[in-house]
Design an enzyme around this catalytic site. Structure first.
Site, PDB file in Angstrom:
ATOM      1  N   ASP A  34      -1.240  -6.282  -0.510  1.00  0.00           N
ATOM      2  CA  ASP A  34      -1.380  -5.613   0.789  1.00  0.00           C
ATOM      3  C   ASP A  34      -2.836  -5.229   1.009  1.00  0.00           C
ATOM      4  O   ASP A  34      -3.414  -4.475   0.203  1.00  0.00           O
ATOM      5  CB  ASP A  34      -0.524  -4.333   0.744  1.00  0.00           C
ATOM      6  N   GLU A  53      -1.434  -5.574   8.488  1.00  0.00           N
ATOM      7  CA  GLU A  53      -0.564  -4.905   9.459  1.00  0.00           C
ATOM      8  C   GLU A  53      -1.030  -5.115  10.896  1.00  0.00           C
ATOM      9  O   GLU A  53      -2.210  -5.288  11.149  1.00  0.00           O
ATOM     10  CB  GLU A  53      -0.508  -3.390   9.166  1.00  0.00           C
ATOM     11  N   GLU A  91       9.266  -4.126  10.355  1.00  0.00           N
ATOM     12  CA  GLU A  91       9.634  -2.810   9.823  1.00  0.00           C
ATOM     13  C   GLU A  91      10.132  -1.902  10.943  1.00  0.00           C
ATOM     14  O   GLU A  91       9.443  -1.723  11.963  1.00  0.00           O
ATOM     15  CB  GLU A  91       8.436  -2.148   9.102  1.00  0.00           C
ATOM     16  N   ASP A 111       0.839  -1.201   0.000  1.00  0.00           N
ATOM     17  CA  ASP A 111       0.000   0.000   0.000  1.00  0.00           C
ATOM     18  C   ASP A 111       0.878   1.257   0.000  1.00  0.00           C
ATOM     19  O   ASP A 111       0.375   2.376  -0.102  1.00  0.00           O
ATOM     20  CB  ASP A 111      -1.023  -0.003   1.137  1.00  0.00           C
ATOM     21  N   SER A 112       2.206   1.075   0.034  1.00  0.00           N
ATOM     22  CA  SER A 112       3.116   2.195  -0.229  1.00  0.00           C
ATOM     23  C   SER A 112       2.841   2.771  -1.615  1.00  0.00           C
ATOM     24  O   SER A 112       3.158   3.936  -1.884  1.00  0.00           O
ATOM     25  CB  SER A 112       4.583   1.751  -0.127  1.00  0.00           C
ATOM     26  N   LYS A 124      -1.132  -9.550   2.742  1.00  0.00           N
ATOM     27  CA  LYS A 124      -0.417  -9.060   3.921  1.00  0.00           C
ATOM     28  C   LYS A 124      -1.346  -8.136   4.696  1.00  0.00           C
ATOM     29  O   LYS A 124      -2.127  -7.394   4.085  1.00  0.00           O
ATOM     30  CB  LYS A 124       0.847  -8.298   3.507  1.00  0.00           C
TER      31      LYS A 124
HETATM   32  O1  KIV Z   1       3.504  -1.108   1.591  1.00  0.00           O
HETATM   33  C1  KIV Z   1       4.668  -1.518   1.580  1.00  0.00           C
HETATM   34  O2  KIV Z   1       5.463  -1.226   0.680  1.00  0.00           O
HETATM   35  C2  KIV Z   1       5.110  -2.341   2.702  1.00  0.00           C
HETATM   36  C3  KIV Z   1       6.557  -2.704   2.782  1.00  0.00           C
HETATM   37  C4  KIV Z   1       7.358  -1.565   3.242  1.00  0.00           C
HETATM   38  C5  KIV Z   1       6.770  -3.918   3.602  1.00  0.00           C
HETATM   39  O3  KIV Z   1       4.321  -2.680   3.528  1.00  0.00           O
END
Ligand code: KIV
Length: 299
Positions: free
Chosen positions: A99, A131, A198, A60-61, A129
């Site tokens: 994510d 969080e 992280e 989600d970055s 994934k």
């Molecule tokens: O969203 C993302 O890029 C991440 C990574 C930094 C692990 O969660």
């Protein structure tokens, strides 16, 4: 007596085997470093594929690096699914992890399962994934029980950075480090196939590694983890926003991109582009007939 016919074993040494969960666990067992990178679209996925990484995360970055939001919080499930589906089309070998965005899994197990299923069915992700520890542990368990592999993410969790006091390293006191440890063990017990650490102290990560059986991918967690992940735009120097200290740069592509587009603009304005080598020709007779036709049209 005839010899037993030998069945040739198909071998294609040019195409590596697709990454699977057992292969990932085997890499940990053998102590082979695991490489994960983020990708958000078809070209970045093709780059990750060609570079031979093990895992690709549609993080989600991407909310910040490709969609221009100021944090990861606003990105929607629809937006993430579009990025993940494009990434899928550019990948064959790495395991693809999608994510789950903020607000798409926290409310209930049913919500978490439904969102995870969309990432698998609509975008072709192999795993998802999510969080945090806490209530996310139960969400992870529910998704795993629904048959979808889950990667946990603890330490600095950007979706809830405000509650953590901002984008800062986590686990820097004994009490907070024990909190990270509890989350890691709970997510492992919930059935996560892997974890992301992280922004936690390297020494804390190293101690936790002695107690974890599943592969751990670190970002700002030092060298003891089983693998590393970096954000595509950070590592290639494409993103112009703030980069954390752990984001090592392996390229300065933004500079090259700006220089390329600026050179193009200068050539258009100066008349140097397009040149003779960039144009299509037409037979002289056809051109004459065309001109006559234009006259007839009164054009
Ligand atoms: O969203 C993302 O890029 C991440 C990574 C930094 C692990 O969660």
């Amino acid at each position: 007596m005839s010899a037993t016919p030998r069945i040739p074993i198909p071998q294609n040494l040019d195409s590596p085997l697709p990454m699977t969960l057992p292969r990932l666990a085997e890499k940990k067992r053998l102590g082979e470093p695991i490489v994960m990178v983020t990708a958000y679209d078809y070209p970045s996925a093709q780059v990750a594929e060609a570079a031979g990484v093990d895992l690709v995360l549609v993080g989600d970055s991407g909310a910040m690096t490709v969609l221009g939001y100021s944090s990861t919080v606003p990105v929607s499930t629809e937006e993430m699914l579009m990025l993940a589906a494009a990434t899928r089309r550019g990948l064959q070998t790495p395991l693809l992890v999608g994510d789950l965005p903020f607000g798409s899994y926290e409310a209930s197990d049913a919500q978490a399962i439904a969102t995870a299923q969309r990432f698998v069915k609509e975008a072709g992700c192999d795993a998802v994934k999510l969080e945090r520890g806490g209530s996310s542990v139960q969400r992870a368990r529910a998704i795993v029980e629904a048959g979808i592999p889950v990667m946990g993410h603890i330490g600095l969790t950007p979706q809830t950075a405000t509650a953590l006091g901002g984008y800062r390293a986590q686990g820097r006191t004994a009490e907070r480090a024990l909190g990270v440890a509890r989350d890691a063990l709970a997510l492992q017990a919930a059935g996560c196939f892997s974890l992301v650490f992280e922004a936690i102290p390297a020494a804390v990560a190293a101690r936790l590694m002695e107690r974890l059986e599943i592969p751990v991918i670190g970002i700002g967690a030092g060298p003891a983890t089983d693998g590393q992940v970096l954000v595509f735009h950070d590592l290639l120097g494409i993103y112009d926003g703030h980069a954390p200290r752990f984001a090592k740069r392996y390229g300065e592509l933004r500079e090259q991109m700006v220089a390329g587009v600026a050179a193009y603009a200068a050539e258009v304005r100066g008349g140097a582009f397009p040149g003779p080598e960039h144009v299509y020709s037409i037979d002289e007779d056809e051109l004459g007939t065309f001109e006559a036709g234009l006259e007839a049209l009164g054009a």
